[in-house]
Motif scaffolding. Structure first.
Motif, short mmCIF file in Angstrom:
data_model
loop_
_atom_site.label_atom_id
_atom_site.label_comp_id
_atom_site.label_asym_id
_atom_site.label_seq_id
_atom_site.Cartn_x
_atom_site.Cartn_y
_atom_site.Cartn_z
N MET A 1 0.84 -1.20 0.00
CA MET A 1 0.00 0.00 0.00
C MET A 1 0.87 1.25 0.00
O MET A 1 2.01 1.23 0.44
CB MET A 1 -0.92 0.02 1.24
N THR A 2 0.28 2.34 -0.46
CA THR A 2 1.02 3.59 -0.52
C THR A 2 1.26 4.14 0.87
O THR A 2 0.35 4.22 1.69
CB THR A 2 0.23 4.64 -1.34
N GLU A 3 2.48 4.48 1.16
CA GLU A 3 2.80 5.08 2.44
C GLU A 3 2.18 6.47 2.50
O GLU A 3 2.18 7.20 1.53
CB GLU A 3 4.32 5.19 2.62
N ILE A 115 -10.35 14.02 5.92
CA ILE A 115 -10.10 13.36 4.64
C ILE A 115 -11.41 13.16 3.88
O ILE A 115 -11.52 13.56 2.72
CB ILE A 115 -9.36 12.02 4.84
N PRO A 116 -12.46 12.56 4.50
CA PRO A 116 -13.72 12.42 3.76
C PRO A 116 -14.68 13.60 3.89
O PRO A 116 -15.41 13.92 2.95
CB PRO A 116 -14.35 11.17 4.40
N PHE A 117 -14.70 14.27 5.04
CA PHE A 117 -15.72 15.29 5.28
C PHE A 117 -15.28 16.70 4.89
O PHE A 117 -16.12 17.60 4.78
CB PHE A 117 -16.13 15.30 6.76
N GLY A 118 -13.99 16.92 4.69
CA GLY A 118 -13.50 18.27 4.41
C GLY A 118 -12.92 18.90 5.65
O GLY A 118 -13.25 18.52 6.78
N VAL A 119 -12.05 19.88 5.46
CA VAL A 119 -11.34 20.48 6.59
C VAL A 119 -12.28 21.16 7.58
O VAL A 119 -11.98 21.25 8.77
CB VAL A 119 -10.27 21.48 6.09
N LEU A 120 -13.43 21.64 7.10
CA LEU A 120 -14.42 22.22 8.01
C LEU A 120 -15.56 21.25 8.27
O LEU A 120 -16.13 21.23 9.37
CB LEU A 120 -14.98 23.53 7.42
N VAL A 411 -18.63 6.15 6.29
CA VAL A 411 -18.10 7.16 5.37
C VAL A 411 -16.58 7.20 5.42
O VAL A 411 -15.92 7.25 4.37
CB VAL A 411 -18.70 8.55 5.71
N LEU A 412 -16.00 7.18 6.61
CA LEU A 412 -14.55 7.24 6.75
C LEU A 412 -13.88 6.06 6.06
O LEU A 412 -12.90 6.23 5.31
CB LEU A 412 -14.16 7.27 8.23
N ILE A 413 -14.39 4.86 6.28
CA ILE A 413 -13.79 3.66 5.69
C ILE A 413 -13.96 3.65 4.17
O ILE A 413 -13.02 3.32 3.43
CB ILE A 413 -14.41 2.39 6.31
N ALA A 414 -15.14 4.01 3.70
CA ALA A 414 -15.38 4.02 2.25
C ALA A 414 -14.45 5.00 1.54
O ALA A 414 -13.87 4.69 0.50
CB ALA A 414 -16.84 4.39 1.97
N ASP A 415 -14.28 6.18 2.12
CA ASP A 415 -13.46 7.20 1.46
C ASP A 415 -11.98 6.85 1.52
O ASP A 415 -11.28 6.92 0.50
CB ASP A 415 -13.70 8.55 2.14
N TYR A 416 -11.50 6.46 2.69
CA TYR A 416 -10.06 6.25 2.86
C TYR A 416 -9.57 5.06 2.04
O TYR A 416 -8.52 5.12 1.39
CB TYR A 416 -9.73 6.04 4.34
N TYR A 417 -10.32 3.96 2.05
CA TYR A 417 -9.83 2.74 1.41
C TYR A 417 -10.24 2.61 -0.07
O TYR A 417 -9.44 2.15 -0.88
CB TYR A 417 -10.33 1.51 2.17
N LEU A 418 -11.45 3.03 -0.41
CA LEU A 418 -11.93 2.80 -1.77
C LEU A 418 -11.87 4.03 -2.67
O LEU A 418 -11.78 3.90 -3.88
CB LEU A 418 -13.37 2.27 -1.73
N VAL A 419 -11.93 5.22 -2.09
CA VAL A 419 -11.88 6.44 -2.90
C VAL A 419 -10.46 7.02 -2.91
O VAL A 419 -9.88 7.25 -3.96
CB VAL A 419 -12.89 7.50 -2.39
N LYS A 421 -7.78 5.50 -1.75
CA LYS A 421 -6.80 4.41 -1.89
C LYS A 421 -5.64 4.56 -0.88
O LYS A 421 -4.49 4.28 -1.18
CB LYS A 421 -6.23 4.39 -3.31
N GLN A 422 -5.95 5.04 0.31
CA GLN A 422 -4.99 5.20 1.41
C GLN A 422 -3.91 6.24 1.12
O GLN A 422 -2.87 6.25 1.78
CB GLN A 422 -4.33 3.85 1.76
N GLN A 423 -4.14 7.12 0.18
CA GLN A 423 -3.19 8.19 -0.11
C GLN A 423 -3.66 9.48 0.57
O GLN A 423 -4.77 9.94 0.33
CB GLN A 423 -3.07 8.42 -1.62
#
Length: 503
Positions: A1-3, A115-120, A411-419, A421-423
């Motif tokens: 996986m990408t560091e 990461i998924p929701f935005g900085v605000l 939402v967190l899991i869907a965005d981080y892993y599938l959208v 890609k852990q980058q």
């Protein structure tokens, strides 16, 4: 996986603070960063620290009561044992998933939520999780204070009238109850105020300490009852379910176990951020969840089974069990140990979490310590003793909380892993630039917010309108729906001009 790595920026400044040494770069926006929310400079938690974290989390009065309440479903001991073990194994895998983004970035849960929701937009899950932590903080403080009251009454029986809510009570709690609650409230605040290093040392002690007392308590009760007199049919009515109804209730019990741990599971990143390596986090999780919880579950089942022949009734409250002992020394030792253990879980699960969550809302005005104290004050206002006073109330409380926590997790899991890609570009979690990768639309990701809202509404409707059997799955319903909606709408996620990710 990408560091996960941060982009190069201006030289960072190291800050020494209660939540750990952090790195703040000059171009970090002060509306998004303070000494507590910035990435850690040093991550030093080992697998034992995470093992101890889960021991403190599991070995509490609340954990014992939740496990004991499963007997009210009409299950026999081995079915309860299966439910507890399967449920905690699910929690183990879910915790590993949510831990990775925070461990790799060195950031707490509310920052990882940017990461998924935005900085605000991350303030939405931060506030929801913070408010839920306030409720749990109050509940656990109340449960711990019950142990203190047991000690007080054993040492001075003349205090009994002050423990009677009808004679000396206010808002549903006796005068002695208020005193005990106040003492526990102050003790927890003192430990929290000393910072994360003190908290780590405290939980390193709590878990093993309560294990010793639980083994002694179980051994003493079994000796007094006689092993041949133990009946592991522990349903309150004396009747147990068989066939499909029994398995149906077992599945419901599994869901309740996951719901019980859904709070600390969601914000587990608040602690995973301190892990030396992700491997250390996973190893600590394995020892602290499936392995540790199996031993804990066996102790709960054996101890509860022994209470019936010894006290002529089933007792699933460890504090009440200890109070029935005929030795003052044993009562004081047992009650104080459960009190200390409950302080441990309360600090790690319900004090640290809102400290980060509320600080995230306004980093310039609310420090980590201030965020924790906001939660502490709020915990008194909700009169928590009314939220956790029966098996039915316990299950109802877990269902409602699960309806809100599940969607945030999905939402967190869907965005981080599938959208994504852990980058992750760490530095862009701290910028309000419209070109920032996590700016989306004015700092908010409308897709994440919509997915959360839809799932939460459906979850709440299920809790209030469906049968209690269906309501038990509120966390799974919320997490599944938000996950599916987010992935289904991922093509509509707004994109700004991204910065590069270091390879």
């Amino acid at each position: 996986m990408t560091e996960v790595k941060a982009t190069e920026s201006l030289p960072a400044e190291t800050h020494h603070n209660a939540a750990g040494d952090s790195l703040i770069k000059p171009d970090y926006d002060p509306r998004l960063a303070n000494e507590d929310l910035a990435p850690l400079r040093k991550q030093n938690w080992t697998s034992y620290n995470f093992f101890a974290f889960w021991m403190s989390d599991v070995h509490s009065v609340g954990g014992y009561l939740t496990a004991g309440s499963l007997f009210a479903l009409g299950l026999v001991a081995w079915q309860v044992l299966i439910a507890l073990l399967v449920g905690i194994t699910i929690v183990y895998f879910l915790c590993n998933l949510v831990a990775r983004p925070s461990q790799r970035t060195g950031t707490p849960y509310p920052v990882a939520s940017r990461i998924p929701f935005g900085v605000l937009g991350a303030n939405i899950p931060a506030i929801i999780r913070g408010l839920i932590a306030v409720a749990w903080y109050g509940i656990q403080t109340y449960l711990a204070s019950a142990a203190l009251i047991v000690v007080a009454l054993r040492l001075d029986s003349g205090l009994a009238p002050w423990a009677d809510v009808d004679q000396h009570g206010f808002l549903g709690l006796s005068a002695l109850g208020w005193a005990g609650f106040g003492v526990m409230w102050v003790l927890q605040a003192v430990v929290f105020w000393r910072g994360m290093e003190a908290i780590k040392k405290f939980i390193d002690f709590c878990g093993p300490a309560v294990y010793l007392v639980m083994f002694l308590l179980a051994g003493y009760l079994v000796w007094k009852a006689g092993w041949s007199n133990l009946d592991f049919n522990l349903s309150e009515s004396g009747e147990t379910l068989t066939g499909w109804p029994a398995w149906q209730e077992t599945i419901i019990a599994i869901a309740l176990v996951v719901s019980y741990f859904s709070g600390p599971m969601l914000n587990y990143g608040d602690f995973a951020r301190y892990g030396k390596t992700f491997g250390a986090v996973k190893k600590g999780n394995f020892l602290g969840l499936p392995v540790n919880f199996l031993v804990f579950a066996i102790l709960v089942v054996v101890t509860a089974a022994a209470t019936r022949p010894v006290f002529s009734e089933l007792i699933t409250d460890p504090v009440e069990t200890v109070a029935r002992l005929d030795s003052t020394f044993a009562v004081v030792l047992g009650a104080l140990t459960f009190m200390i253990a409950t302080i441990g879980i309360n600090i790690v699960a319900n004090f640290v979490s809102p400290a980060f969550d509320f600080s995230n809302v306004s980093p310039q005005r609310i420090s980590w310590r201030a965020g924790g104290m906001i939660a502490a004050v709020g915990s008194v206002l909700i009169t928590p003793w009314n939220l956790y006073n029966s098996p039915d109330t316990i299950h109802y409380t877990l269902d409602v909380l699960g309806a809100f926590i599940g969607p945030l997790y999905g939402v967190l899991i869907a965005d981080y892993y599938l959208v994504k890609k852990q980058q992750v570009v760490v530095d862009e979690l701290y910028t309000l630039s419209p070109r920032g990768r996590y700016h989306y639309v004015r700092g908010y990701n409308p897709v994440a917010i919509l997915a959360t809202a839809i799932a939460a509404v459906i979850g709440v409707v299920v809790v209030f309108t469906a049968s209690s059997d269906v309501a038990a799955f509120s966390w799974f319903i919320g997490a599944g729906i938000s996950f599916a909606v987010y992935i289904g709408l991922k093509s509509r996620i707004p994109h700004s001009a991204p910065a590069s990710v270091d390879a």
